[in-house]
Write a protein that holds these residues in place. Structure first.
Motif, PDB file in Angstrom:
ATOM      1  N   UNK A 298       0.814  -1.217   0.000  1.00 58.90           N
ATOM      2  CA  UNK A 298       0.000   0.000   0.000  1.00 58.90           C
ATOM      3  C   UNK A 298       0.844   1.263   0.000  1.00 58.90           C
ATOM      4  N   UNK A 299       0.564   2.155  -0.955  1.00 61.32           N
ATOM      5  CA  UNK A 299       1.330   3.387  -1.121  1.00 61.32           C
ATOM      6  C   UNK A 299       0.387   4.495  -1.547  1.00 61.32           C
ATOM      7  N   UNK A 300       0.469   5.651  -0.870  1.00 59.37           N
ATOM      8  CA  UNK A 300      -0.355   6.798  -1.245  1.00 59.37           C
ATOM      9  C   UNK A 300       0.453   7.739  -2.127  1.00 59.37           C
ATOM     10  N   UNK A 301      -0.164   8.184  -3.219  1.00 60.88           N
ATOM     11  CA  UNK A 301       0.479   9.112  -4.141  1.00 60.88           C
ATOM     12  C   UNK A 301      -0.438  10.301  -4.392  1.00 60.88           C
ATOM     13  N   UNK A 302       0.187  11.474  -4.522  1.00 64.21           N
ATOM     14  CA  UNK A 302      -0.565  12.663  -4.940  1.00 64.21           C
ATOM     15  C   UNK A 302      -0.409  12.802  -6.450  1.00 64.21           C
ATOM     16  N   UNK A 303      -1.514  12.891  -7.146  1.00 62.09           N
ATOM     17  CA  UNK A 303      -1.499  12.918  -8.602  1.00 62.09           C
ATOM     18  C   UNK A 303      -2.122  14.204  -9.118  1.00 62.09           C
ATOM     19  N   UNK A 309      -5.057  12.268  -1.987  1.00 56.58           N
ATOM     20  CA  UNK A 309      -4.078  11.219  -2.290  1.00 56.58           C
ATOM     21  C   UNK A 309      -4.776   9.915  -2.680  1.00 56.58           C
ATOM     22  N   UNK A 310      -4.114   9.143  -3.554  1.00 60.75           N
ATOM     23  CA  UNK A 310      -4.693   7.900  -4.070  1.00 60.75           C
ATOM     24  C   UNK A 310      -3.840   6.729  -3.600  1.00 60.75           C
ATOM     25  N   UNK A 311      -4.503   5.671  -3.124  1.00 59.83           N
ATOM     26  CA  UNK A 311      -3.792   4.488  -2.641  1.00 59.83           C
ATOM     27  C   UNK A 311      -3.594   3.482  -3.779  1.00 59.83           C
ATOM     28  N   UNK A 434     -10.008   8.356 -10.234  1.00 59.67           N
ATOM     29  CA  UNK A 434      -9.645   7.831  -8.923  1.00 59.67           C
ATOM     30  C   UNK A 434     -10.651   8.219  -7.841  1.00 59.67           C
ATOM     31  N   UNK A 435     -11.440   9.257  -8.107  1.00 63.24           N
ATOM     32  CA  UNK A 435     -12.584   9.533  -7.233  1.00 63.24           C
ATOM     33  C   UNK A 435     -13.663   8.482  -7.487  1.00 63.24           C
ATOM     34  N   UNK A 436     -13.829   8.171  -8.789  1.00 61.19           N
ATOM     35  CA  UNK A 436     -14.804   7.136  -9.152  1.00 61.19           C
ATOM     36  C   UNK A 436     -14.421   5.785  -8.550  1.00 61.19           C
ATOM     37  N   UNK A 437     -13.130   5.530  -8.406  1.00 58.25           N
ATOM     38  CA  UNK A 437     -12.673   4.267  -7.811  1.00 58.25           C
ATOM     39  C   UNK A 437     -13.291   4.067  -6.432  1.00 58.25           C
ATOM     40  N   UNK A 455      -2.948  -6.251   0.704  1.00 54.86           N
ATOM     41  CA  UNK A 455      -1.717  -5.693   0.145  1.00 54.86           C
ATOM     42  C   UNK A 455      -1.299  -6.507  -1.077  1.00 54.86           C
ATOM     43  N   UNK A 456      -0.792  -5.774  -2.084  1.00 62.89           N
ATOM     44  CA  UNK A 456      -0.439  -6.463  -3.329  1.00 62.89           C
ATOM     45  C   UNK A 456       0.705  -5.716  -4.016  1.00 62.89           C
ATOM     46  N   UNK A 457       1.894  -6.339  -4.133  1.00 67.61           N
ATOM     47  CA  UNK A 457       2.989  -5.683  -4.883  1.00 67.61           C
ATOM     48  C   UNK A 457       2.572  -5.473  -6.336  1.00 67.61           C
ATOM     49  N   UNK A 458       2.991  -4.320  -6.890  1.00 66.20           N
ATOM     50  CA  UNK A 458       2.603  -4.033  -8.269  1.00 66.20           C
ATOM     51  C   UNK A 458       3.600  -3.056  -8.879  1.00 66.20           C
ATOM     52  N   UNK A 459       3.545  -2.938 -10.198  1.00 63.15           N
ATOM     53  CA  UNK A 459       4.350  -1.961 -10.926  1.00 63.15           C
ATOM     54  C   UNK A 459       3.398  -0.951 -11.533  1.00 63.15           C
ATOM     55  N   UNK A 460       3.603   0.319 -11.190  1.00 58.18           N
ATOM     56  CA  UNK A 460       2.691   1.381 -11.608  1.00 58.18           C
ATOM     57  C   UNK A 460       3.343   2.199 -12.731  1.00 58.18           C
ATOM     58  N   UNK A 461       2.692   2.337 -13.890  1.00 57.63           N
ATOM     59  CA  UNK A 461       3.259   3.165 -14.964  1.00 57.63           C
ATOM     60  C   UNK A 461       3.011   4.649 -14.693  1.00 57.63           C
TER      61      UNK A 461
END
Length: 1086
Positions: A298-303, A309-311, A434-437, A455-461
């Motif tokens: 789990x990681x929060x990012x500001x986009x 912030x989006x998780x 991401x609000x719709x999410x 929790x799930x490891x992932x690669x984010x583009x």
């Protein structure tokens, strides 16, 4: 690991656990105790030695502490400026004496404009050189973005390329190095848009396209020259009269021609496909502009554009009810619940027994209740998650392929701006994705179809330009077919027609081209090469497709193509030009030949294409090099180059990628000129980091550069960068390494100053073939010079520059400064002077600076211009066009057997210095004897007795016959089974005062050894360094034990003061000569 026994202290008569007795330092010779004056002198000397010993031990402790730290301490140097009025382009005044110390700003002033004005960098000039070979050497610089400033990766490229270019030029080749810059479509448009908003409060779409492009060109004219000034500061010897820009007229013609030819060849087409889409930029982006960010959980990012912030790094489990079975469901995991409205099926593996009974059945969509087919496909991984995956062909490349295999129609639910489309329903339409999410997850909970979150490891583009998450959207775009061209590129490497160096890159090349897909070249921007394609309004496309498109170099040509296609008169047709521009990489892929005038068959294209070499970073191998090879071969019928040299990525000293957010980005200008910490911190604050990133970056800067960055100079930076080999992996660069290269510059500076002082104003150089050598040392240093030339030539020919940099360091530092200058200084201070050394020194300085010139052009020019002129005039007006010393031209000086013999002498020198250090003989010049049981070996040293004494800082040096007894009371050191060294100690060392000093040193070293032994062994390079340190400590402890044992024997056998033992004569010894006090020699350091 052996532990050094405490018993060794007892054999010295000392106790290790109690306080050591006060030491009584040594005198340079024995004096009988007696008069009060003698005692006072001895006590004062003992006090000075105690203070020196304490300072030495404190210095050792500090050195040990600093060695573990990341940075090298430095003290600010005096900055000397060149203040002689000189018109831009006029030759620098070198009539004044050199400043006493090397100062980069003084050295680098005025030379570059003179080089340019004289035309030294033009291939036309090089045809007039006496050493002209008639061969050509051509390169192009990887065009840096016009928006940016050079970073350390650019500096590495420039340093390597310029070294090759300068070497070929001095060698006599006709050299062309083409400068240029890239229009950087996305980056430049973003910069100008920000400026318009900041200064005028205007958005791009409030202006017409033409007005906006005028603003961009204004910005380019005002700011775009900065990159060229930085290239000049780095000494890049580019032909500026041939400078090009990827949006200038010539490039635009080439881009249009390439587009038309590819379309005519059937290699360029328009289609609706998935593309990388940046919602923040509202444009398609290339693969190289997509950064893959790995998330462990789990990681929060500001986009951009998202209010909160989006998780990410979370897997949402969703139930899809089985139609017709109220209690049956299929659970699917997804990291992108916002794409659920676009699902058109659920897929499982055909052999997954959990779902065999559901084959051919339908599921209910958890949000809309629509029926979705459950399909089977071998691409599904049954052991991942639940083994069932949702299929969203409009927003996933993998799902698009799967959907195409099963005839599924894609459903686009995310719009260009990142909001949800009308196909999602009124409750989601217009919401940020991401609000719709969050709204979708809440709806799933309400309907009882939410099955968990984990929790799930992932690669984010991530879009490198905007920081937004990249979406995959279906868009109608122009694509280049790459399969056929890619196969030719792969074959070129496989056949050896195209050489990739280092060769391990061939594997990536072949793998990438074996799977290469079509290349989307459309970009939804205004700044760039507008696509030369036209929509024929109201006409259907081929095969009944919705649109009819034609391509032409001009609108008239396109209108003619439209008339042929539709069968209607061209004048009756309405054409609308595609508003999109081409991917920046399209014009960059044409650069090797468009910069030379293609599509016209210009003299430059005929003479210099294909290029001799392409040098660039390994990260551009596929995105730029691969595309140049594809388009170059297709459009010109030739490979654009036959050799590619790839350097590694530059990382910081901790191995981390250079990143603004880490605060470890090194600006070449800061390293060249130096910068205070305060200025570094201000640059961070002026950037676009968020507060948390800013705090981390600022702290990292304070740790890495507590005193700022010292002024190192261009030459030092270039030399440090070229010292890393292409095969050595990523380049871990630290400022301390560049600072070390500055110290090397200072050594060269002082050496040449000394040489100039020795030569004087009336010196006349002799031709090399007439040089009379007066000693074996003269022959040795010239052989070392010839060896350096051989190694430099090998380094340039094999494109392994570290071979050249290491050879130059060995020659200037370890051969010329540390050995030859030290050996000849005493002789040069005598009257009359021997005639050989001044001529030899001139040859070393002249050839040594020419060897250095491709790597350190400013320092080499500054010093070479001050050498006495040869009879008949200088070799060339500038060292940059002087002949490079080839291995063949110096072959007559190369004497490897002499070097091998002198290496034995250097081993003896090291042994003597080690003995002096062990017994702390700081000023005394003890006599020395060498004894060998091999007559041939003894003969080696007969020619070098005087140099041996000078370098070993000893008095008379002699040879002891084989079998003769060892002199009593002399220290000894075995160098081999056949060779032993003896050093006089009687009268120079007082055992009573020296034993406590040795004990103190031994105690300190034993503590260091115990600490290292107790450490848990690290891995890799750190363990290698640890083992080396352990060996060094053990060797030093062994020396101290031997010295203590010897001093104990001296103490036990020492005669009374009234009956001193006579010292033996030194057979065959060579003693010091009387100096005549030459002011330039006394105290001068190499």
């Amino acid at each position: 690991m052996p532990h050094w026994p405490r018993a060794s202290f007892r054999q010295w008569g000392l106790r290790p656990s109690r306080g050591l007795p006060r030491s009584h330092p040594l005198s340079t010779r024995s004096e009988p105790s007696g008069s009060p004056g003698t005692r006072r002198n001895r006590e004062a000397k003992q006090k000075r030695l105690r203070e020196k010993q304490a300072a030495l031990e404190a210095g050792l402790a500090l050195k040990s502490k600093l060695s573990a730290e990341s940075s090298t301490a430095w003290t600010p140097k005096e900055i000397v400026l060149y203040d002689i009025p000189t018109e831009l382009g006029e030759k620098k005044d070198v009539s004044r004496p050199l400043p006493p110390a090397y100062s980069p700003r003084y050295v680098e002033a005025a030379w570059y404009p003179w080089w340019v004005r004289e035309g030294f960098f033009k291939p036309e000039y090089q045809t007039r050189l006496p050493q002209s070979t008639g061969e050509t050497f051509s390169m192009c610089i990887p065009p840096p973005n016009v928006t940016g400033s050079l970073h350390i990766g650019h500096a590495l490229t420039v340093a390597i390329q310029d070294a090759f270019v300068r070497w070929h030029r001095m060698r006599g080749d006709q050299v062309l190095w083409v400068p240029g810059s890239d229009h950087a479509g996305i980056a430049t448009q973003a910069v100008v848009e920000k400026q318009l908003w900041k200064e005028r409060g205007v958005r791009r779409h409030q202006l017409s396209r033409e007005d906006f492009l005028r603003e961009v060109w204004k910005w380019k004219e005002a700011k775009g020259g900065e990159i060229c000034e930085q290239l000049r500061a780095l000494g890049a010897s580019l032909d500026w009269d041939r400078e090009c820009f990827t949006m200038d007229t010539g490039s635009s013609v080439a881009v249009t021609e390439a587009f038309v030819r590819l379309h005519e060849a059937g290699l360029l087409y328009r289609s609706r496909q998935l593309v990388n889409w940046s919602c923040a930029l509202r444009s398609a982006i290339s693969d190289i502009e997509v950064e893959s960010r790995s998330l462990s959980g789990p990681t929060e990012l500001r986009l951009p554009g998202c209010p909160t912030p989006v998780s990410f790094g979370l897997l949402v489990s969703v139930a899809f009810p089985v139609d017709g079975e109220p209690d049956a469901e299929v659970t699917v995991g997804t990291t992108r619940p916002e794409t659920l409205p676009g699902d058109v099926a659920v897929a499982v593996h055909p052999e997954d027994t959990r779902y065999t009974h559901l084959h051919g059945r339908h599921l209910r969509h958890p949000l809309t209740g629509q029926l979705l087919p459950l399909i089977t496909d071998t691409a599904v991984q049954p052991h991942v998650g639940t083994g069932a995956v949702k299929v969203t062909p409009a927003h996933s490349p993998a799902d698009a392929e799967l959907g195409a295999r099963h005839g599924l129609s894609p459903l686009s639910v995310i719009a260009e701006d990142g909001t949800m489309t009308s196909d999602c329903g009124d409750w989601l339409q217009g919401l940020h994705r991401f609000v719709a999410r969050e709204k979708i997850v809440s709806a799933l909970r309400e309907r009882g179809l939410f099955r968990g979150l984990q929790s799930h490891p992932m690669v984010l583009p991530i879009c490198s330009r905007s920081g937004d998450v990249v979406e995959y959207l279906l868009k109608s775009q122009w694509f280049v077919r790459c399969r056929e061209m890619g196969a030719r590129a792969a074959q070129a490497v496989q056949s050896g027609a195209l050489e990739l160096s280092p060769s391990f890159h061939q594997k990536n090349w072949q793998f990438w081209f074996s799977r290469v897909g079509d290349w989307c070249v459309s970009r939804q921007l205004w700044w760039g090469h507008r696509i030369p394609a036209y929509l024929v309004v109201g006409e259907p496309g081929k095969g009944g497709s919705e649109d009819c498109w034609v391509v032409g170099r001009t609108e008239a040509e396109a209108r003619g193509a439209a008339a042929d296609l539709t069968g209607r008169p061209g004048a009756e047709l309405a054409l609308e030009r595609d508003p999109d521009v081409l991917d920046t990489w399209f014009s960059s892929a044409l650069f090797p030949f468009s910069a030379l005038g293609w599509p016209q068959q210009t003299p430059d294209l005929t003479r210099f294409y294909p290029l001799s070499l392409l040098e660039t970073g390994s990260d551009l191998l596929l995105f730029w090099v691969g595309r140049m090879v594809m388009l170059g071969t297709q459009l010109t019928g030739q490979l654009p180059f036959s050799k590619v040299l790839l350097h590694a990525m530059v990382r910081d000293k901790q191995g981390r990628k250079m990143s603004k957010s880490l605060g470890n980005v090194l600006d070449p200008r800061d390293i060249i000129r130096g910068v205070e910490l305060q200025v570094l911190q201000e640059k961070l604050r002026d950037g676009n980091l968020d507060p948390s990133e800013l705090a981390i970056a600022a702290a990292a800067q304070r740790k890495d550069f507590p005193h700022g960055i010292p002024e190192c100079g261009t030459d030092a930076l270039r030399f440090a960068l070229c010292s890393h080999g292409a095969l050595a992996g990523d380049l871990h660069l630290s400022v301390s390494e560049v600072l070390s290269s500055r110290h090397f510059c200072n050594k060269i500076w002082n050496a040449v100053r000394f040489v100039l002082g020795v030569l004087g104003e009336k010196f006349v150089p002799q031709p090399a073939e007439e040089l009379a050598l007066s000693s074996p040392m003269d022959a040795w240093i010239l052989s070392r010079l010839a060896r350096a030339a051989r190694e430099c030539e090998r380094g340039f020919l094999t494109r392994e520059l570290p071979l050249a940099t290491h050879a130059l360091r060995r020659f200037w530092l370890h051969s010329l400064c540390d050995v030859y200058l030290e050996v000849v200084k005493p002789g040069l201070s005598h009257c009359p002077r021997p005639p050989g050394p001044p001529q030899v020194l001139f040859c070393c300085a002249d050839a040594g600076l020419r060897l250095l010139a491709p790597l350190m052009p400013f320092l080499a020019e500054e010093l070479w211009q001050r050498l006495p002129p040869r009879p008949g005039g200088p070799l060339a007006p500038s060292v940059s066009v002087a002949p490079y010393p080839s291995a063949g031209s110096l072959e007559h000086w190369y004497r490897p057997e002499l070097e091998r013999r002198f290496s034995r002498v250097q081993e003896v020198v090291q042994a003597l210095r080690a003995l002096r250090a062990t017994y702390q003989l700081t000023k005394a010049r003890p006599r020395v004897l060498l004894q060998s049981s091999e007559p041939r070996e003894q003969g080696i040293f007969e020619d070098f007795l005087e140099p041996l004494g000078t370098l070993g800082r000893c008095g008379a040096v002699g040879l002891l016959p084989a079998g003769a007894p060892a002199p009593s009371g002399w220290a000894q050191a075995p160098l081999s089974d056949t060779l032993r060294v003896y050093m006089e100690l009687q009268g120079l060392v007082d055992p009573h005062t020296h034993l406590p000093l040795l004990a103190a040193r031994r105690h300190k070293l034993q503590k260091q050894l115990d600490g290292l032994t107790a450490q848990a062994p690290p891995e890799g390079e750190a363990e290698t360094q640890r083992q080396q340190r352990l060996s060094s400590l053990q060797l030093e402890l062994s020396r101290l034990d031997n010295a203590a044992s010897h001093l104990q024997q001296l103490m036990d056998a020492s005669p009374s003061p009234e009956d001193p033992e006579p010292s033996p004569a030194v057979p065959g010894g060579v003693g010091p000569q009387r100096p005549c006090g030459h002011p330039l020699v006394r105290g001068q350091s190499g």
